[in-house]
Design an enzyme around this catalytic site. Structure first.
Site, short mmCIF file in Angstrom:
data_model
loop_
_atom_site.label_atom_id
_atom_site.label_comp_id
_atom_site.label_asym_id
_atom_site.label_seq_id
_atom_site.Cartn_x
_atom_site.Cartn_y
_atom_site.Cartn_z
N CYS A 29 0.85 -1.11 -0.09
CA CYS A 29 -0.08 -0.02 0.14
C CYS A 29 0.87 1.25 0.00
O CYS A 29 2.20 1.01 0.19
CB CYS A 29 -0.94 0.03 1.27
SG CYS A 29 0.23 0.00 2.77
N CYS A 113 2.54 5.87 8.99
CA CYS A 113 1.70 6.15 7.65
C CYS A 113 0.84 7.10 7.99
O CYS A 113 -0.02 7.26 9.23
CB CYS A 113 0.85 4.96 7.43
SG CYS A 113 -0.38 5.33 6.21
N HIS A 141 -0.88 -5.27 19.62
CA HIS A 141 -0.47 -4.94 18.29
C HIS A 141 0.13 -3.38 18.27
O HIS A 141 -0.32 -2.49 19.13
CB HIS A 141 -1.69 -4.90 17.18
CG HIS A 141 -1.38 -4.62 15.75
ND1 HIS A 141 -0.95 -3.48 15.38
CD2 HIS A 141 -1.28 -5.47 14.75
CE1 HIS A 141 -0.52 -3.73 13.98
NE2 HIS A 141 -0.51 -4.66 13.76
N GLU A 143 0.41 -0.76 16.37
CA GLU A 143 -0.50 0.10 16.18
C GLU A 143 -1.45 0.61 17.41
O GLU A 143 -1.54 1.89 17.43
CB GLU A 143 -1.20 -0.08 14.81
CG GLU A 143 -2.03 1.39 14.51
CD GLU A 143 -3.08 1.23 13.06
OE1 GLU A 143 -2.40 0.35 12.11
OE2 GLU A 143 -4.13 1.49 13.08
N THR A 181 -6.13 0.48 11.81
CA THR A 181 -6.37 0.55 10.43
C THR A 181 -6.45 -0.81 9.37
O THR A 181 -6.94 -0.84 8.37
CB THR A 181 -5.36 1.53 9.58
OG1 THR A 181 -4.02 0.74 10.03
CG2 THR A 181 -5.10 2.71 10.19
N CYS A 211 -8.02 1.53 6.73
CA CYS A 211 -7.88 2.39 5.57
C CYS A 211 -8.38 1.71 4.45
O CYS A 211 -8.80 0.77 3.95
CB CYS A 211 -6.23 2.48 5.55
SG CYS A 211 -5.40 1.13 5.06
O1 0CH Z 1 -1.16 -5.39 9.13
P1 0CH Z 1 -0.35 -4.75 10.24
O2 0CH Z 1 -0.88 -3.73 10.79
O3 0CH Z 1 -0.02 -5.91 11.24
O4 0CH Z 1 0.91 -4.28 9.45
P2 0CH Z 1 1.88 -4.62 8.38
O5 0CH Z 1 1.62 -6.10 7.80
O6 0CH Z 1 3.17 -3.96 8.64
O7 0CH Z 1 1.37 -3.70 6.97
C1 0CH Z 1 1.40 -2.37 6.96
C2 0CH Z 1 0.66 -1.53 7.86
C3 0CH Z 1 1.28 -0.66 8.65
C4 0CH Z 1 0.32 0.17 9.49
O8 0CH Z 1 -1.07 0.46 8.92
FE1 SF4 Z 2 -0.98 0.90 4.45
FE2 SF4 Z 2 -3.16 1.45 5.20
FE3 SF4 Z 2 -1.39 0.63 6.90
FE4 SF4 Z 2 -1.29 3.03 5.68
S1 SF4 Z 2 -2.86 2.57 7.12
S2 SF4 Z 2 0.38 1.47 6.08
S3 SF4 Z 2 -2.45 2.50 3.61
S4 SF4 Z 2 -2.26 -0.41 5.53
#
Ligand code: 0CH
Ligand code: SF4
Length: 336
Positions: A29, A113, A141, A143, A181, A211
């Site tokens: 993304c 992000c 988590h 976030e 998100t 998101c």
């Molecule tokens: O899906 P999560 O949040 O575990 O994270 P990821 O695999 O690093 O994907 C990117 C999302 C980053 C924050 O939204």
């Molecule tokens: Fe990607 Fe959505 Fe996470 Fe942003 S919030 S890093 S666009 S998955």
């Protein structure tokens, strides 16, 4: 002596009906692209080592590749030597982490992000207005830890519908929900419905917290799943959005599914009797890993690949401001 014929492997069999339904959008993304490029550019601009707090994104391959280039991943800001550069991961950090970095005299690059930052800002705003904030997300988590840190006294974590009965608020008339998100859209709506059953005047976030990328990948996998015997999702086990894609596929018609970090984790036994395979990847997964899975499948008779794309995606974010400033200064120096 004649050898006992072994069971034919999926590699030996051929089946003209074999096909792969390749979900789109899938993979990186805009927020992940920005975060990974930020580490790469920082390595080029300032040289190794560049410290990164937490995995920049939850993907083993990405982390290993950046380590080879000189990134050093740490879990806590205190692990970074005084005066060094630290990058904050795409998942975001609590304000206390910024303070720790300042105390350690670290130079920071914030690769959070912008869509996670948006949720942080919502949390700050509703806390200022003295709301109780019900943050829907997965306990532990990264976030959720970061967002909760913005207003710990106002935020209660709700980890799915099963948690709703335990929620307690000060004033049922002044409650808002926000979310991580990268959740399942359907499960989050279930949680919200259950919360509304308890708090009919529950306020919703001003705009979707789940998101665009999470939503689009789930929309695409739902369409694929309806026609797939088996779904493969490429992604790491700690990637929330990737795990949600497997669950979403199974909830929407796929007979079975697995999350794999790459082609080397696929077991031929999973594909016995399978004709149509659905394939997608999480938002933290580089294309090269999906290409590897497509090659593995082609070698075993799944050469026919059909792209299923219910939604278009064209989002891009600019690099973190600290990095843009230094890259601009460097460019100006070179051209003078
Ligand atoms: O899906 P999560 O949040 O575990 O994270 P990821 O695999 O690093 O994907 C990117 C999302 C980053 C924050 O939204
Ligand atoms: Fe990607 Fe959505 Fe996470 Fe942003 S919030 S890093 S666009 S998955």
């Amino acid at each position: 002596m004649s050898a006992t014929p072994s069971r034919p492997s999926v590699a030996a069999a051929t089946d003209e009906r074999r096909r792969v339904l390749l979900a789109a959008p899938r993979g990186y993304c805009a927020g992940v692209d920005r975060a990974v490029i930020a580490v790469e550019q920082a390595l080029e601009q300032y040289g190794a080592p560049i410290y990164v707090r937490h995995e920049i994104v939850h993907n083993k391959y990405v982390v290993k590749t950046l380590e080879k280039k000189g990134a050093v991943f740490v879990e806590e800001t205190e692990e970074v030597p005084e005066g060094e550069i630290v990058i904050f991961s795409a998942h975001g950090v609590a304000p206390q982490v910024h303070e720790e970095a300042e105390r350690g005299k670290l130079a920071t690059i914030d690769a959070t992000c912008p869509l996670v930052t948006k949720v942080h800002k919502e949390a700050v705003r509703f806390a200022k207005e003295d709301y109780d904030i019900l943050l829907i997300g997965h306990e532990g988590h990264e976030e959720v830890i970061g967002t909760s840190g913005e207003a710990p006294e106002h935020i209660t974590l709700v980890d799915g519908p099963k948690d709703v009965s335990n929620v307690e608020v000060r004033d049922p008339e002044k409650v808002v929900w926000l979310s991580q998100t990268t959740l399942s859209v359907d499960e989050t709506m279930e949680t919200v419905d259950a919360l509304k059953g308890r708090y009919p005047n529950l306020l919703s976030p001003p705009s979707d917290d789940i998101c665009y990328a999470t939503q689009n990948r789930q929309t695409a996998i739902k369409q694929v799943a309806a026609d797939a015997d088996f779904v493969l999702v490429v992604g790491s086990k700690n990637s929330s959005n990737s795990v949600r894609l497997v669950e979403t596929a199974i909830a929407h018609g796929a007979k079975d599914g697995r999350l794999v970090d790459g082609a080397d984790e696929i077991e031929e036994a999973w594909l016995e009797g399978v004709t149509t395979i659905g394939l997608s990847s999480g938002a933290s997964v580089p294309d090269v890993l999906v290409d590897g899975v497509l090659e593995w499948l082609a070698e075993r008779g799944w050469e026919d690949v059909e792209i299923v794309q219910p939604v278009e995606e064209r989002m891009q974010f600019s690099l973190p401001k600290e990095l843009r400033r230094d890259l601009r200064a460097e460019a100006a120096r070179k051209s003078s």
